[in-house]
Design a protein around this motif. Structure first.
Motif, mmCIF file in Angstrom:
data_model
loop_
_atom_site.group_PDB
_atom_site.id
_atom_site.type_symbol
_atom_site.label_atom_id
_atom_site.label_comp_id
_atom_site.label_asym_id
_atom_site.label_seq_id
_atom_site.Cartn_x
_atom_site.Cartn_y
_atom_site.Cartn_z
ATOM 1 N N THR A 1 0.839 -1.208 0.000
ATOM 2 C CA THR A 1 0.000 0.000 0.000
ATOM 3 C C THR A 1 0.867 1.249 0.000
ATOM 4 N N ARG A 2 1.879 1.245 0.844
ATOM 5 C CA ARG A 2 2.789 2.381 0.944
ATOM 6 C C ARG A 2 3.482 2.640 -0.399
ATOM 7 N N GLU A 3 3.996 1.579 -1.021
ATOM 8 C CA GLU A 3 4.698 1.722 -2.308
ATOM 9 C C GLU A 3 3.755 2.201 -3.404
ATOM 10 N N ALA A 4 2.521 1.682 -3.407
ATOM 11 C CA ALA A 4 1.538 2.106 -4.408
ATOM 12 C C ALA A 4 1.199 3.585 -4.236
ATOM 13 N N LEU A 5 1.056 4.028 -3.003
ATOM 14 C CA LEU A 5 0.772 5.446 -2.755
ATOM 15 C C LEU A 5 1.938 6.328 -3.201
ATOM 16 N N LEU A 6 3.155 5.892 -2.935
ATOM 17 C CA LEU A 6 4.325 6.668 -3.358
ATOM 18 C C LEU A 6 4.409 6.744 -4.883
ATOM 19 N N ARG A 7 4.177 5.612 -5.550
ATOM 20 C CA ARG A 7 4.201 5.591 -7.016
ATOM 21 C C ARG A 7 3.168 6.556 -7.585
ATOM 22 N N THR A 8 1.961 6.477 -7.033
ATOM 23 C CA THR A 8 0.880 7.327 -7.527
ATOM 24 C C THR A 8 1.153 8.795 -7.232
ATOM 25 N N ALA A 9 1.613 9.096 -6.034
ATOM 26 C CA ALA A 9 1.920 10.479 -5.680
ATOM 27 C C ALA A 9 2.971 11.050 -6.627
ATOM 28 N N ARG A 10 3.955 10.242 -6.934
ATOM 29 C CA ARG A 10 5.006 10.674 -7.863
ATOM 30 C C ARG A 10 4.398 11.057 -9.210
ATOM 31 N N GLU A 11 3.536 10.191 -9.735
ATOM 32 C CA GLU A 11 2.881 10.462 -11.024
ATOM 33 C C GLU A 11 2.041 11.741 -10.956
ATOM 34 N N VAL A 12 1.256 11.877 -9.904
ATOM 35 C CA VAL A 12 0.359 13.025 -9.772
ATOM 36 C C VAL A 12 1.162 14.311 -9.577
ATOM 37 N N PHE A 13 2.179 14.282 -8.718
ATOM 38 C CA PHE A 13 2.996 15.475 -8.493
ATOM 39 C C PHE A 13 3.717 15.893 -9.783
ATOM 40 N N LEU A 14 4.208 14.903 -10.530
ATOM 41 C CA LEU A 14 4.900 15.224 -11.776
ATOM 42 C C LEU A 14 3.940 15.810 -12.802
ATOM 43 N N ALA A 15 2.725 15.308 -12.820
ATOM 44 C CA ALA A 15 1.746 15.785 -13.796
ATOM 45 C C ALA A 15 1.191 17.162 -13.435
ATOM 46 N N LYS A 16 0.944 17.413 -12.149
ATOM 47 C CA LYS A 16 0.247 18.635 -11.741
ATOM 48 C C LYS A 16 1.099 19.611 -10.947
ATOM 49 N N GLY A 17 2.233 19.143 -10.417
ATOM 50 C CA GLY A 17 2.998 19.955 -9.481
ATOM 51 C C GLY A 17 2.438 19.749 -8.093
ATOM 52 N N TYR A 18 3.265 19.965 -7.087
ATOM 53 C CA TYR A 18 2.828 19.721 -5.712
ATOM 54 C C TYR A 18 1.639 20.606 -5.333
ATOM 55 N N GLY A 19 1.738 21.882 -5.651
ATOM 56 C CA GLY A 19 0.712 22.830 -5.232
ATOM 57 C C GLY A 19 -0.663 22.531 -5.805
ATOM 58 N N GLU A 20 -0.721 22.078 -7.042
ATOM 59 C CA GLU A 20 -2.002 21.816 -7.704
ATOM 60 C C GLU A 20 -2.550 20.424 -7.418
ATOM 61 N N ALA A 21 -1.686 19.502 -7.050
ATOM 62 C CA ALA A 21 -2.133 18.130 -6.766
ATOM 63 C C ALA A 21 -2.936 18.103 -5.471
ATOM 64 N N THR A 22 -3.928 17.237 -5.413
ATOM 65 C CA THR A 22 -4.733 17.113 -4.198
ATOM 66 C C THR A 22 -4.692 15.679 -3.685
ATOM 67 N N VAL A 23 -5.056 15.514 -2.429
ATOM 68 C CA VAL A 23 -5.183 14.177 -1.854
ATOM 69 C C VAL A 23 -6.216 13.389 -2.640
ATOM 70 N N ALA A 24 -7.298 14.061 -3.056
ATOM 71 C CA ALA A 24 -8.345 13.395 -3.842
ATOM 72 C C ALA A 24 -7.781 12.841 -5.150
ATOM 73 N N ASP A 25 -6.863 13.585 -5.806
ATOM 74 C CA ASP A 25 -6.229 13.098 -7.039
ATOM 75 C C ASP A 25 -5.461 11.808 -6.779
ATOM 76 N N ILE A 26 -4.720 11.791 -5.695
ATOM 77 C CA ILE A 26 -3.879 10.628 -5.372
ATOM 78 C C ILE A 26 -4.743 9.432 -5.005
ATOM 79 N N VAL A 27 -5.783 9.661 -4.216
ATOM 80 C CA VAL A 27 -6.686 8.583 -3.800
ATOM 81 C C VAL A 27 -7.419 8.016 -5.021
ATOM 82 N N GLU A 28 -7.923 8.904 -5.872
ATOM 83 C CA GLU A 28 -8.661 8.458 -7.053
ATOM 84 C C GLU A 28 -7.763 7.666 -8.000
ATOM 85 N N THR A 29 -6.553 8.145 -8.239
ATOM 86 C CA THR A 29 -5.635 7.479 -9.166
ATOM 87 C C THR A 29 -5.151 6.150 -8.616
ATOM 88 N N SER A 30 -4.897 6.098 -7.320
ATOM 89 C CA SER A 30 -4.354 4.872 -6.718
ATOM 90 C C SER A 30 -5.424 3.838 -6.393
#
Length: 199
Positions: free
Chosen positions: A11-40
């Motif tokens: 679970t931890r690794e999957a969240l890190l992988r997804t966060a990486r993808e979301v942060f790279l796509a949107k930037g930290y400031g624009e990314a939301t927890v909802a984006d990470i939860v939905e994608t993962s």
């Protein structure tokens, strides 16, 4: 118990992988927890349990990146002979890592992280200064301190330059240029063990 640990690690690794993808796509400031939860597809509760929120995910990714850079640098330095050559080998490995992991390296160079990121980055910089001072065998003099601060700063900024390169060819040219400059700095520093005299 081991099954629970394995599931937790997955679970931890999957969240890190997804966060990486979301942060790279949107930037930290624009990314939301909802984006990470939905994608993962992992619950918001699990995200908060493992990382405490979006800042924790970002900082865990940064720690992962820094750990891989430190391991790479240490391995290269240990394989070289002579103090100056060990520093140069470690420096080259660090810059090559900045290119190989350029997508995530760029993320951390944008100054688009959580509020505490700047403080943690400064502390890590001080750790690198201490490690470089030890690697170079420098004494406690002010001159030695300034030399290691300059070398460490040059490497940090050069990592940014390499990560920002548009092609591998440009990255390799940049790495070679940085190593040449750092070698010259070491060659003019008589207090570095193993450095050749300036000529």
């Amino acid at each position: 118990m081991s099954r629970q640990w394995s599931r937790s690690t997955g679970t931890r690794e999957a969240l890190l992988r997804t966060a990486r993808e979301v942060f790279l796509a949107k930037g930290y400031g624009e990314a939301t927890v909802a984006d990470i939860v939905e994608t993962s597809g992992i619950s918001v509760g699990s995200l908060y349990h493992h990382f405490g929120g979006k800042p924790g995910l970002f900082l865990a990714l940064w720690e992962e990146f820094m750990h891989s850079q430190e391991e790479r640098t240490s391995r290269a330095a240990k394989a070289a002979a002579g103090t100056g050559e060990r520093f140069l080998a470690g420096a080259r490995a660090y810059l090559e890592g900045s290119w190989e992991q350029r997508d995530v390296a760029r993320l951390f160079l944008e100054n688009d992280g959580p509020a505490e990121f700047g403080v943690l980055r400064r502390h890590r910089g001080w750790d690198w200064i201490g490690g470089n001072k030890k690697l170079l065998g420098l004494d406690g003099s002010r001159r030695s301190h300034i030399l290691v601060v300059l070398l460490t700063t040059v490497m940090g900024e050069s990592g940014r330059e390499v990560a920002a390169c548009e092609s591998e060819k440009e990255a390799l040219i940049t790495i070679d240029a940085v190593i040449d400059v750092v070698r010259r700095m070491l060659d003019t520093a008589p207090d570095v063990a193993g450095a050749s005299p300036a000529g």
